[in-house]
Scaffold this active site. Structure first.
Site, PDB file in Angstrom:
ATOM      1  N   ALA A 110     -15.690 -26.889 -30.654  1.00 29.29           N
ATOM      2  CA  ALA A 110     -15.098 -28.063 -30.025  1.00 29.29           C
ATOM      3  C   ALA A 110     -15.690 -28.155 -28.618  1.00 29.29           C
ATOM      4  CB  ALA A 110     -13.586 -27.922 -29.979  1.00 29.29           C
ATOM      5  N   GLY A 153     -14.917 -24.344 -33.423  1.00 25.91           N
ATOM      6  CA  GLY A 153     -14.636 -25.508 -34.265  1.00 25.91           C
ATOM      7  C   GLY A 153     -15.776 -25.827 -35.230  1.00 25.91           C
ATOM      8  N   GLU A 156     -15.141 -23.564 -38.016  1.00 25.81           N
ATOM      9  CA  GLU A 156     -13.936 -24.046 -38.699  1.00 25.81           C
ATOM     10  C   GLU A 156     -14.247 -25.282 -39.537  1.00 25.81           C
ATOM     11  OE1 GLU A 156     -11.755 -23.954 -34.957  1.00 25.81           O
ATOM     12  OE2 GLU A 156     -10.276 -22.642 -35.888  1.00 25.81           O
ATOM     13  N   GLU A 176     -13.261 -18.007 -29.704  1.00 25.59           N
ATOM     14  CA  GLU A 176     -12.267 -18.647 -28.838  1.00 25.59           C
ATOM     15  C   GLU A 176     -11.537 -17.683 -27.907  1.00 25.59           C
ATOM     16  OE1 GLU A 176     -12.785 -19.387 -32.010  1.00 25.59           O
ATOM     17  OE2 GLU A 176     -12.453 -21.504 -32.436  1.00 25.59           O
TER      18      GLU A 176
HETATM   19  N1  CO8 Z   1     -18.797 -27.455 -25.765  1.00 29.56           N
HETATM   20  C1  CO8 Z   1     -19.453 -28.173 -24.856  1.00 29.56           C
HETATM   21  N2  CO8 Z   1     -20.763 -27.978 -24.541  1.00 29.56           N
HETATM   22  C2  CO8 Z   1     -21.405 -27.000 -25.206  1.00 29.56           C
HETATM   23  C3  CO8 Z   1     -20.775 -26.201 -26.170  1.00 29.56           C
HETATM   24  C4  CO8 Z   1     -19.396 -26.459 -26.456  1.00 29.56           C
HETATM   25  N3  CO8 Z   1     -18.717 -25.795 -27.392  1.00 29.56           N
HETATM   26  N4  CO8 Z   1     -21.670 -25.310 -26.642  1.00 29.56           N
HETATM   27  C5  CO8 Z   1     -22.819 -25.550 -25.982  1.00 29.56           C
HETATM   28  N5  CO8 Z   1     -22.677 -26.565 -25.121  1.00 29.56           N
HETATM   29  C6  CO8 Z   1     -23.674 -27.141 -24.237  1.00 29.56           C
HETATM   30  C7  CO8 Z   1     -23.928 -26.232 -23.033  1.00 29.56           C
HETATM   31  O1  CO8 Z   1     -22.950 -26.446 -22.038  1.00 29.56           O
HETATM   32  C8  CO8 Z   1     -25.296 -26.678 -22.626  1.00 29.56           C
HETATM   33  O2  CO8 Z   1     -25.203 -27.885 -21.901  1.00 29.56           O
HETATM   34  P1  CO8 Z   1     -26.121 -28.100 -20.555  1.00 29.56           P
HETATM   35  O3  CO8 Z   1     -27.535 -28.011 -21.074  1.00 29.56           O
HETATM   36  O4  CO8 Z   1     -25.737 -29.459 -20.086  1.00 29.56           O
HETATM   37  O5  CO8 Z   1     -25.775 -26.963 -19.653  1.00 29.56           O
HETATM   38  C9  CO8 Z   1     -25.981 -27.011 -23.950  1.00 29.56           C
HETATM   39  O6  CO8 Z   1     -24.929 -27.205 -24.894  1.00 29.56           O
HETATM   40  C10 CO8 Z   1     -26.845 -25.900 -24.464  1.00 29.56           C
HETATM   41  O7  CO8 Z   1     -26.088 -24.707 -24.490  1.00 29.56           O
HETATM   42  P2  CO8 Z   1     -26.563 -23.344 -23.806  1.00 29.56           P
HETATM   43  O8  CO8 Z   1     -27.435 -23.618 -22.639  1.00 29.56           O
HETATM   44  O9  CO8 Z   1     -25.346 -22.499 -23.588  1.00 29.56           O
HETATM   45  O10 CO8 Z   1     -27.473 -22.761 -24.991  1.00 29.56           O
HETATM   46  P3  CO8 Z   1     -27.767 -21.226 -25.311  1.00 29.56           P
HETATM   47  O11 CO8 Z   1     -28.814 -21.234 -26.365  1.00 29.56           O
HETATM   48  O12 CO8 Z   1     -28.000 -20.454 -24.068  1.00 29.56           O
HETATM   49  O13 CO8 Z   1     -26.384 -20.670 -25.939  1.00 29.56           O
HETATM   50  C11 CO8 Z   1     -24.464 -20.753 -27.376  1.00 29.56           C
HETATM   51  C12 CO8 Z   1     -25.941 -21.160 -27.165  1.00 29.56           C
HETATM   52  C13 CO8 Z   1     -24.376 -19.227 -27.573  1.00 29.56           C
HETATM   53  C14 CO8 Z   1     -23.988 -21.441 -28.654  1.00 29.56           C
HETATM   54  C15 CO8 Z   1     -23.618 -21.175 -26.159  1.00 29.56           C
HETATM   55  O14 CO8 Z   1     -23.881 -22.539 -25.882  1.00 29.56           O
HETATM   56  C16 CO8 Z   1     -22.144 -21.020 -26.338  1.00 29.56           C
HETATM   57  O15 CO8 Z   1     -21.628 -19.914 -26.263  1.00 29.56           O
HETATM   58  N6  CO8 Z   1     -21.416 -22.141 -26.622  1.00 29.56           N
HETATM   59  C17 CO8 Z   1     -19.981 -22.131 -26.729  1.00 29.56           C
HETATM   60  C18 CO8 Z   1     -19.520 -21.524 -28.055  1.00 29.56           C
HETATM   61  C19 CO8 Z   1     -18.010 -21.493 -28.114  1.00 29.56           C
HETATM   62  O16 CO8 Z   1     -17.350 -20.796 -27.374  1.00 29.56           O
HETATM   63  N7  CO8 Z   1     -17.411 -22.266 -29.068  1.00 29.56           N
HETATM   64  C20 CO8 Z   1     -15.985 -22.317 -29.258  1.00 29.56           C
HETATM   65  C21 CO8 Z   1     -15.388 -23.455 -28.470  1.00 29.56           C
HETATM   66  S1  CO8 Z   1     -13.602 -23.510 -28.580  1.00 29.56           S
HETATM   67  C22 CO8 Z   1     -13.291 -24.245 -30.089  1.00 29.56           C
HETATM   68  O17 CO8 Z   1     -14.187 -24.588 -30.811  1.00 29.56           O
HETATM   69  C23 CO8 Z   1     -11.838 -24.461 -30.476  1.00 29.56           C
HETATM   70  C24 CO8 Z   1     -11.690 -25.278 -31.756  1.00 29.56           C
HETATM   71  C25 CO8 Z   1     -10.239 -25.669 -31.976  1.00 29.56           C
HETATM   72  C26 CO8 Z   1     -10.088 -27.192 -31.935  1.00 29.56           C
HETATM   73  C27 CO8 Z   1      -8.689 -27.654 -32.225  1.00 29.56           C
HETATM   74  C28 CO8 Z   1      -8.546 -29.122 -31.720  1.00 29.56           C
HETATM   75  C29 CO8 Z   1      -7.273 -29.794 -32.105  1.00 29.56           C
END
Ligand code: CO8
Length: 302
Positions: A110, A153, A156, A176
């Site tokens: 998400a 997400g 999921e 998460e």
């Molecule tokens: N949300 C928003 N932006 C994201 C997300 C995300 N989940 N993941 C990546 N991005 C963005 C980064 O901020 C970055 O943006 P920018 O270039 O503007 O800085 C761009 O995508 C590229 O990402 P990275 O530079 O971080 O790329 P890397 O190759 O270094 O890393 C990763 C890749 C490992 C995937 C890393 O981006 C990461 O850890 N992402 C987050 C993963 C995460 O924690 N996901 C869980 C989120 S919480 C969730 O999903 C809860 C769901 C429940 C929903 C219920 C709703 C009702």
């Protein structure tokens, strides 16, 4: 993060296979469009017409937020749900493949930026959980074609689908807890059902990445294939399912899903009821007659 303008975050396409069929599709050439066509009233534009044929009854739905690794923000979720429900209502659509644009991510979760300012009250009032529940209620078989990260997400969403076709180098995970929360779109429930308590606890409490090879070994993934072939293989699988009698397929999906929710005795009773009901369909008569007459069945979906 660069915020995209009003550009659509979800694409629906009416994909095509190379003329060689499944074998050719499995070489990774299939994820192209076969000409302008409509499916569910959604117009698909041709990008490559030569030597391609439509994949009967199959829609390809692509999450397209490349700049955020296909993170699912509210607008993406609304568009995804709208597309899936529209296709679900279309009797010509018999199987759907969901993927993420590019090779880096199916969906990295998400949208964290959007979630960061939420409160317990605002998230409960956002309608987000209802949207996730509606995706789980899609009756048409859904196949997740996962390349790159399927985290939070994104994982999921893949688990909400009926099957997962994954790249051998894809990465799953529910990270998460590392953000101070926990899985909230079905992750604790579906991961446990897919992989058992021991793995679900270990993965969710550490938030570690789960390589696709390990995910497949523990039962989360149906097919593990080279990255370049993920969408093609998912489409080939979808094509096989779309060629089956749709009422029998939907009834089987529902019965399998019920197995995760009902005690065995109730699940068996539900299975018998669905099995019996299929004997009232034209497709049951046709399927058994076609077998006895040694000819292919002509399914009517009735
Ligand atoms: N949300 C928003 N932006 C994201 C997300 C995300 N989940 N993941 C990546 N991005 C963005 C980064 O901020 C970055 O943006 P920018 O270039 O503007 O800085 C761009 O995508 C590229 O990402 P990275 O530079 O971080 O790329 P890397 O190759 O270094 O890393 C990763 C890749 C490992 C995937 C890393 O981006 C990461 O850890 N992402 C987050 C993963 C995460 O924690 N996901 C869980 C989120 S919480 C969730 O999903 C809860 C769901 C429940 C929903 C219920 C709703 C009702």
């Amino acid at each position: 993060m660069t915020e995209e303008s009003g550009r659509p975050r979800v694409r629906v396409e009416f994909p095509a296979m190379t003329a060689g069929g499944k074998a050719a599709a499995a070489t990774g050439k299939a994820a192209a469009l076969g000409g302008e066509a409509t499916l569910g009233g959604i117009v698909a534009r041709a990008t490559e017409a030569a030597a391609l044929r439509p994949v009967d009854g199959v829609a390809l739905v692509t999450i397209d937020r490349r700049e955020a690794l296909n993170a699912i923000d509210r607008a993406t979720m609304e568009q995804l749900l709208e597309a899936l429900e529209r296709l679900d209502d279309d009797p010509t659509c018999r199987c759907m493949v969901i993927t993420g644009v590019g090779d880096r991510a199916f969906a990295a979760g998400a949208d964290i930026l959007e979630m960061s300012e939420q409160t317990a009250a605002s998230i409960a009032a956002s309608g987000g959980f209802e949207r996730w529940d509606r995706i789980a209620r899609i009756a048409t078989p859904l196949i997740a074609a996962v390349k790159g990260y399927a985290l939070g997400g994104g994982c999921e969403l893949a688990m909400t689908c009926d099957m997962i076709v994954a790249a051998a180098d894809a990465v799953f995970g529910l990270p998460e807890v590392r953000l101070g929360v926990m899985p909230g779109a079905g992750g604790t429930q579906r991961l446990l059902r897919a992989m058992g308590k021991a793995k679900a606890m270990e993965l969710i409490l550490t938030g570690r990445n789960l390589p696709a090879v390990e995910a497949e070994a523990h039962g989360l993934v149906s097919l593990l294939v080279p990255r370049a072939e993920v969408v093609a293989c998912a489409l080939a699988l979808a094509e096989t399912i779309a060629a089956m009698p749709p009422l029998a397929v939907r009834a089987a999906v529902q019965a399998i899903d019920q197995a995760a929710e009902l005690p065995l005795s109730e699940g068996l009773a539900a299975e018998r009821k669905a099995f019996n009901a299929l004997f009232e369909t034209e497709d049951q008569k046709e399927g058994m007659r076609a077998f006895l007459e040694k000819r292919p069945a002509d399914w009517k979906g009735r």
